[in-house]
Design a protein around this motif. Structure first.
Motif, PDB file in Angstrom:
ATOM      1  N   VAL A 181       0.800  -1.398   0.127  1.00  0.00           N
ATOM      2  CA  VAL A 181       0.211  -0.002   0.151  1.00  0.00           C
ATOM      3  C   VAL A 181       0.927   1.344   0.009  1.00  0.00           C
ATOM      4  O   VAL A 181       1.756   1.436   1.083  1.00  0.00           O
ATOM      5  CB  VAL A 181      -1.048   0.166   1.411  1.00  0.00           C
ATOM      6  N   SER A 182       0.697   1.948  -1.081  1.00  0.00           N
ATOM      7  CA  SER A 182       1.316   3.333  -1.046  1.00  0.00           C
ATOM      8  C   SER A 182       0.228   4.371  -0.866  1.00  0.00           C
ATOM      9  O   SER A 182      -0.844   4.468  -1.447  1.00  0.00           O
ATOM     10  CB  SER A 182       2.163   3.473  -2.178  1.00  0.00           C
ATOM     11  N   GLU A 183       0.925   5.785  -0.798  1.00  0.00           N
ATOM     12  CA  GLU A 183      -0.047   6.669  -0.297  1.00  0.00           C
ATOM     13  C   GLU A 183       0.464   8.004  -1.163  1.00  0.00           C
ATOM     14  O   GLU A 183       1.540   8.351  -0.939  1.00  0.00           O
ATOM     15  CB  GLU A 183      -0.208   7.204   1.002  1.00  0.00           C
ATOM     16  N   SER A 184      -0.387   8.885  -1.656  1.00  0.00           N
ATOM     17  CA  SER A 184      -0.213  10.041  -2.385  1.00  0.00           C
ATOM     18  C   SER A 184      -0.844  10.897  -1.541  1.00  0.00           C
ATOM     19  O   SER A 184      -1.814  10.654  -0.783  1.00  0.00           O
ATOM     20  CB  SER A 184      -0.191  10.282  -3.975  1.00  0.00           C
ATOM     21  N   ASP A 185      -1.057  12.393  -2.121  1.00  0.00           N
ATOM     22  CA  ASP A 185      -1.729  13.169  -1.505  1.00  0.00           C
ATOM     23  C   ASP A 185      -3.120  13.062  -1.886  1.00  0.00           C
ATOM     24  O   ASP A 185      -3.992  13.248  -1.056  1.00  0.00           O
ATOM     25  CB  ASP A 185      -1.602  14.681  -1.810  1.00  0.00           C
ATOM     26  N   ALA A 186      -3.305  12.440  -2.848  1.00  0.00           N
ATOM     27  CA  ALA A 186      -4.957  12.396  -3.376  1.00  0.00           C
ATOM     28  C   ALA A 186      -5.538  11.051  -3.234  1.00  0.00           C
ATOM     29  O   ALA A 186      -6.758  10.766  -3.437  1.00  0.00           O
ATOM     30  CB  ALA A 186      -4.789  12.781  -4.818  1.00  0.00           C
ATOM     31  N   ALA A 187      -4.568   9.894  -3.293  1.00  0.00           N
ATOM     32  CA  ALA A 187      -5.299   8.653  -3.187  1.00  0.00           C
ATOM     33  C   ALA A 187      -4.101   7.494  -2.635  1.00  0.00           C
ATOM     34  O   ALA A 187      -3.004   7.860  -2.503  1.00  0.00           O
ATOM     35  CB  ALA A 187      -5.318   8.267  -4.725  1.00  0.00           C
ATOM     36  N   ASP A 208     -15.851  -0.055   2.044  1.00  0.00           N
ATOM     37  CA  ASP A 208     -16.960   0.300   2.922  1.00  0.00           C
ATOM     38  C   ASP A 208     -16.154   1.428   3.988  1.00  0.00           C
ATOM     39  O   ASP A 208     -15.392   1.051   4.777  1.00  0.00           O
ATOM     40  CB  ASP A 208     -17.516  -0.733   3.708  1.00  0.00           C
ATOM     41  N   GLY A 209     -16.416   2.708   3.444  1.00  0.00           N
ATOM     42  CA  GLY A 209     -15.481   3.604   4.374  1.00  0.00           C
ATOM     43  C   GLY A 209     -14.223   3.607   4.001  1.00  0.00           C
ATOM     44  O   GLY A 209     -13.568   3.611   2.798  1.00  0.00           O
ATOM     45  N   SER A 210     -13.389   3.395   5.140  1.00  0.00           N
ATOM     46  CA  SER A 210     -11.774   2.868   4.852  1.00  0.00           C
ATOM     47  C   SER A 210     -11.535   1.611   4.873  1.00  0.00           C
ATOM     48  O   SER A 210     -10.643   1.505   4.933  1.00  0.00           O
ATOM     49  CB  SER A 210     -11.156   3.930   6.000  1.00  0.00           C
ATOM     50  N   SER A 224     -10.270 -14.360   1.648  1.00  0.00           N
ATOM     51  CA  SER A 224     -10.370 -13.078   1.497  1.00  0.00           C
ATOM     52  C   SER A 224      -9.500 -12.369   2.423  1.00  0.00           C
ATOM     53  O   SER A 224      -9.059 -12.970   3.305  1.00  0.00           O
ATOM     54  CB  SER A 224     -11.771 -12.837   1.790  1.00  0.00           C
ATOM     55  N   ARG A 225      -9.419 -11.081   2.476  1.00  0.00           N
ATOM     56  CA  ARG A 225      -8.555 -10.154   3.297  1.00  0.00           C
ATOM     57  C   ARG A 225      -9.313  -8.969   3.262  1.00  0.00           C
ATOM     58  O   ARG A 225      -9.557  -8.135   2.457  1.00  0.00           O
ATOM     59  CB  ARG A 225      -6.933 -10.182   2.765  1.00  0.00           C
ATOM     60  N   SER A 226      -9.333  -8.269   4.674  1.00  0.00           N
ATOM     61  CA  SER A 226      -9.842  -6.778   4.665  1.00  0.00           C
ATOM     62  C   SER A 226      -8.684  -6.206   5.277  1.00  0.00           C
ATOM     63  O   SER A 226      -7.884  -6.600   6.138  1.00  0.00           O
ATOM     64  CB  SER A 226     -11.016  -6.855   5.570  1.00  0.00           C
ATOM     65  N   PHE A 227      -8.406  -5.031   5.114  1.00  0.00           N
ATOM     66  CA  PHE A 227      -7.611  -3.918   5.886  1.00  0.00           C
ATOM     67  C   PHE A 227      -8.324  -2.513   5.888  1.00  0.00           C
ATOM     68  O   PHE A 227      -9.236  -2.363   4.946  1.00  0.00           O
ATOM     69  CB  PHE A 227      -6.380  -4.057   5.001  1.00  0.00           C
ATOM     70  N   GLN A 228      -7.771  -1.999   6.738  1.00  0.00           N
ATOM     71  CA  GLN A 228      -8.247  -0.546   7.030  1.00  0.00           C
ATOM     72  C   GLN A 228      -7.269   0.453   6.500  1.00  0.00           C
ATOM     73  O   GLN A 228      -6.130   0.597   6.982  1.00  0.00           O
ATOM     74  CB  GLN A 228      -8.834  -0.109   8.433  1.00  0.00           C
ATOM     75  N   PRO A 248      -6.146   4.775   6.498  1.00  0.00           N
ATOM     76  CA  PRO A 248      -6.136   5.833   7.289  1.00  0.00           C
ATOM     77  C   PRO A 248      -7.362   6.620   6.955  1.00  0.00           C
ATOM     78  O   PRO A 248      -7.951   7.499   8.065  1.00  0.00           O
ATOM     79  CB  PRO A 248      -4.797   6.504   7.473  1.00  0.00           C
ATOM     80  N   GLN A 249      -7.806   6.974   5.997  1.00  0.00           N
ATOM     81  CA  GLN A 249      -9.095   7.838   5.465  1.00  0.00           C
ATOM     82  C   GLN A 249      -9.932   7.251   4.544  1.00  0.00           C
ATOM     83  O   GLN A 249      -9.821   6.146   3.971  1.00  0.00           O
ATOM     84  CB  GLN A 249      -8.055   8.773   4.686  1.00  0.00           C
ATOM     85  N   ASP A 250     -10.950   7.606   4.593  1.00  0.00           N
ATOM     86  CA  ASP A 250     -12.509   6.906   3.709  1.00  0.00           C
ATOM     87  C   ASP A 250     -12.043   7.180   2.346  1.00  0.00           C
ATOM     88  O   ASP A 250     -11.135   8.112   2.001  1.00  0.00           O
ATOM     89  CB  ASP A 250     -13.810   7.849   4.151  1.00  0.00           C
ATOM     90  N   ILE A 251     -12.526   6.143   1.640  1.00  0.00           N
ATOM     91  CA  ILE A 251     -12.218   6.020   0.109  1.00  0.00           C
ATOM     92  C   ILE A 251     -13.431   6.763  -0.831  1.00  0.00           C
ATOM     93  O   ILE A 251     -14.659   6.330  -0.337  1.00  0.00           O
ATOM     94  CB  ILE A 251     -12.061   4.660  -0.389  1.00  0.00           C
ATOM     95  N   ASP A 252     -13.279   7.344  -1.650  1.00  0.00           N
ATOM     96  CA  ASP A 252     -14.366   7.882  -2.720  1.00  0.00           C
ATOM     97  C   ASP A 252     -14.627   6.707  -3.816  1.00  0.00           C
ATOM     98  O   ASP A 252     -13.988   6.416  -4.657  1.00  0.00           O
ATOM     99  CB  ASP A 252     -13.627   9.086  -3.340  1.00  0.00           C
ATOM    100  N   GLN A 253     -15.713   6.012  -3.318  1.00  0.00           N
ATOM    101  CA  GLN A 253     -15.866   4.685  -3.972  1.00  0.00           C
ATOM    102  C   GLN A 253     -16.277   4.994  -5.542  1.00  0.00           C
ATOM    103  O   GLN A 253     -16.065   4.255  -6.124  1.00  0.00           O
ATOM    104  CB  GLN A 253     -17.224   4.147  -3.346  1.00  0.00           C
TER     105      GLN A 253
END
Length: 142
Positions: free
Chosen positions: A42-48, A68-70, A101-105, A107-112
């Motif tokens: 998992v990597s993060e940028s300012d937008a996504a 579902d949310g984050s 299956s695998r779930s992970f959370q 830090p911020q909600d996702i724009d689905q």
């Protein structure tokens, strides 16, 4: 608990000593992989967020992603295709059928509505834009 050998390891070890490299056990399937065997980066940028998940040997129609949310859930259905010619018998089969299956959370909600998924050579690539937090809004008092 001490290391307890599984049934298959116990018999494998016995027959390795008895006849190394000769015995092939006639079992059909090993246990399904655990959720931790869907390896992710998992990597993060300012937008996504960008998620790379290893899901080898699964058709893209058998991969399901839900948000579902984050919380992101990856689910893959593994299908074994048994094909035998007449007069042929299977000596060993380590492929299996089932779902993992695998779930992970995050830090911020996702724009689905803007999320995207791509599957290429056994790697699922998710682009998950961050949901813009709605700032505080001042209400007008009537």
């Amino acid at each position: 608990m001490a290391n307890v050998p599984s049934r298959s390891n116990l018999f494998d070890d016995f027959f390795k000593e008895f006849a190394p490299g000769f015995f092939i056990k006639p079992l059909h399937g090993d246990p399904l992989p655990s959720a931790s065997q869907i390896r992710i980066d998992v990597s993060e940028s300012d937008a996504a967020y960008t998620v790379l998940a290893e899901v080898p040997g699964v058709g893209k129609e058998d991969i399901h992603v839900s948000i579902d949310g984050s919380v992101v859930t990856l689910r893959a259905e593994v299908k074994q295709q048994d094909k035998r010619a007449e007069g042929e018998k299977v000596l060993r089969s380590e492929r299996y059928y089932g779902a993992v299956s695998r779930s992970f959370q995050l830090p911020q909600d996702i724009d689905q509505s803007a999320a995207k998924a791509k599957y290429d050579n056994g790697v699922l690539i998710l682009t998950l834009p961050k949901k813009q937090a709605s700032g505080s809004q001042r209400l007008t008092i009537e």
